[in-house]
Design an enzyme around this catalytic site. Structure first.
Site, short mmCIF file in Angstrom:
data_model
loop_
_atom_site.label_atom_id
_atom_site.label_comp_id
_atom_site.label_asym_id
_atom_site.label_seq_id
_atom_site.Cartn_x
_atom_site.Cartn_y
_atom_site.Cartn_z
N LYS A 219 43.45 31.61 33.24
CA LYS A 219 42.24 32.39 33.54
C LYS A 219 41.08 31.44 33.79
CE LYS A 219 38.78 35.24 31.14
NZ LYS A 219 38.43 35.87 29.86
N ASP A 224 31.08 34.45 32.65
CA ASP A 224 31.38 35.86 32.44
C ASP A 224 30.17 36.60 31.89
OD1 ASP A 224 32.54 38.31 32.13
OD2 ASP A 224 33.69 37.78 30.34
N LYS A 231 27.37 41.98 28.96
CA LYS A 231 27.40 41.52 27.58
C LYS A 231 25.99 41.44 27.01
CE LYS A 231 31.40 38.39 28.25
NZ LYS A 231 32.31 38.90 27.22
N ASP A 242 34.57 30.46 29.61
CA ASP A 242 35.61 31.48 29.79
C ASP A 242 36.69 31.05 30.78
OD1 ASP A 242 36.58 33.86 28.86
OD2 ASP A 242 35.55 35.11 30.33
N ASP A 301 34.08 44.11 31.83
CA ASP A 301 34.14 42.92 30.97
C ASP A 301 35.58 42.60 30.54
OD1 ASP A 301 33.10 40.72 29.66
OD2 ASP A 301 32.68 41.82 27.81
N GLU A 303 37.81 41.51 32.57
CA GLU A 303 38.10 40.98 33.90
C GLU A 303 39.16 39.89 33.90
OE1 GLU A 303 36.47 37.69 32.19
OE2 GLU A 303 35.67 39.71 32.01
N ARG A 305 42.02 39.66 32.40
CA ARG A 305 43.38 40.17 32.57
C ARG A 305 43.64 40.58 34.03
NH1 ARG A 305 42.24 44.66 28.15
NH2 ARG A 305 41.03 42.87 27.46
#
Length: 454
Positions: A219, A224, A231, A242, A301, A303, A305
């Site tokens: 990933k 993010d 967030k 991230d 959020d 995202e 996956r």
């Protein structure tokens, strides 16, 4: 001079005094002076239970005292195993990592020559330790880099430079090619950012066999914000980290290439920036994916996956590896479950789980297996699409994320997901703010060696 706890007899003949006030407790050290004024550091490496953490002791000693070392240092290694020597070298390399890369005035680094003395031949193990330590430092620098510099395109250029240096193949797919090939989930996540997404495919082939032994998928969310499901501002600046899973994938492929291992490994990094804009994808949207499955967006959020789903589908359809492993800083749930001392491990392959756990203890990059029961699948049911990206359930978040990924593996029998959210980035005694740990390089490299070099 490494000393095991309460075993100073092994090194007494080298000491200027008969009874130093030192017992070899782990990660402690004491300075003595020889007859010629030379410095002698006694370094405590503790008991057998500390053997997996020896690099931490060497790192601390070097970090605390290297400014006094001059240009050279000698390590007495006759009583160290080859694994311990390798970890000692890793620790010494890690001590030279500096987090202040973007300061206008940087600390001057002094070149230091370290020699290991032993009756055994150590050339190969010293090189492996040096390459490993250097790689850990490089991926830490990547994770710690600010998001205005570390864009998806930046990661692509980093990979291309690495491939040229370490002699492996790197392909960077940009938006037009992503659209052509069907990386719809990656494109959806990146729609709201001026920094457009990329997919990086690194290929190391050390074996003439065409079969790919291992495919790693990482990933690579370079920042993010949470997207429209934004967030809170607290700690938002840390969301530059991230892409910790991507960093591990990039680092492991480079390290394996430098070690010239007799295996074939492919690394896939799906990289995007999850930003807020008029074009951002929305809660309630239904998006396509590389697999052909449609996905209902419940939370923008969730995202990571989504980009991993495209990476996993690409690997299953095109790479067809024997082992398929993805790594991601995926959920806060895994942090609430395991804290900061182990990654969440998800797999239905008992042998892979057992081996990974064993290696995790050996290199002190531990994992803990969490459940993948079929009971959790109903949490991802969607009335309007094939699957939804978030359950909305405050419980079992890490497992729900893993079950989502599983839907894109086509029941690959040697797939494993590692959620490294709690171990990739955090507090450290070597920085005042949270920073990258380097977790995953040793774990995945040793796992690949264990599973493929037989």
């Amino acid at each position: 001079m490494p000393c095991r706890k309460d075993q100073l007899e092994d090194v007494k003949s080298f000491l200027p005094i008969e009874n130093p006030d030192f017992d070899g407790s782990f990660s402690t050290y004491q300075l003595l002076y020889g007859k010629g004024g030379n410095r002698i550091y006694l370094l405590g490496i503790g008991e057998d239970k500390h053997s997996a953490q020896i690099e931490a002791a060497f790192r601390k000693l070097c970090f605390d005292t290297k400014k006094y070392w001059g240009k050279s240092m000698q390590v007495y290694a006759n009583d160290l195993s080859k694994d311990e020597v390798r970890k000692a070298v890793i620790g010494l390399e890690m001590a030279h990592y500096t987090i202040g890369e973007f300061r206008s005035k940087k600390e001057k680094q002094t070149k230091l020559s370290v020699t290991f003395t032993s009756t055994s031949s150590l050339k190969i193990i010293l090189d492996e330790g040096k390459y490993t330590g250097e790689t850990i430092n490089k991926i830490k620098a990547l994770v710690d880099a600010p998001p205005n510099i570390k864009t998806p395109e930046f990661l692509g250029k980093w990979a291309q430079k690495s491939a040229e240096s370490a002699k492996y193949k790197c392909t960077v797919l940009k938006p037009a090619e992503l659209k052509k090939q069907g990386f719809e989930a990656v494109l959806s996540v990146g729609k709201g950012s001026i920094n457009k997404p990329v997919v990086i495919i690194n290929e190391y082939k050390g074996n003439k066999n065409k079969k790919i032994d291992v495919c790693l998928v990482g990933k690579g969310i370079t920042f993010d914000s949470g997207g429209l499901s934004i967030k809170p501002s607290t700690n938002l600046h840390y969301m530059k980290s991230d892409m910790g899973g991507a960093a591990v994938v990039l680092g492991v492929v480079e390290l394996i290439a430098k070690l010239k291992l007799n295996i074939n490994v492919t690394g896939i990094v799906c990289s995007a920036e999850n930003a807020v804009d008029a074009e951002s994808y929305r809660p309630g949207d239904v998006i396509n994916s590389y697999s052909g499955k449609t996905i209902e967006i419940i939370d923008t959020d969730a995202e990571g996956r989504l980009v991993l789903a495209d990476g996993l589908s690409y690997a299953v359809k095109n790479i067809k590896p024997e082992y398929l492993i993805d790594l991601a800083t995926l959920t806060g749930s895994v942090v609430r479950t395991l804290g900061y001392h182990a990654a969440g491990m998800f797999t239905n392959n008992a042998d892979l789980a057992e081996t990974t756990s064993k290696i995790g203890y050996k290199v002190h990059e531990r994992v803990w297996q969490l459940p993948m029961f079929e009971d959790y699948e109903s949490d991802l049911h969607s009335d309007v699409a094939d699957i939804r990206n978030f359950s909305g359930n405050p419980l079992a978040g890490a497992t729900n994320a893993a079950k989502f990924l599983e839907a894109f593996t086509e029941d690959h029998d040697k797939w494993m997901h590692l959620d490294i959210a709690g171990v990739s980035f955090g507090s450290s005694s070597y920085a005042k703010m949270k920073s990258a740990s380097g977790y995953g390089i040793q774990l995945i490299t040793e796992l690949i060696k264990e599973k493929t070099l037989k």
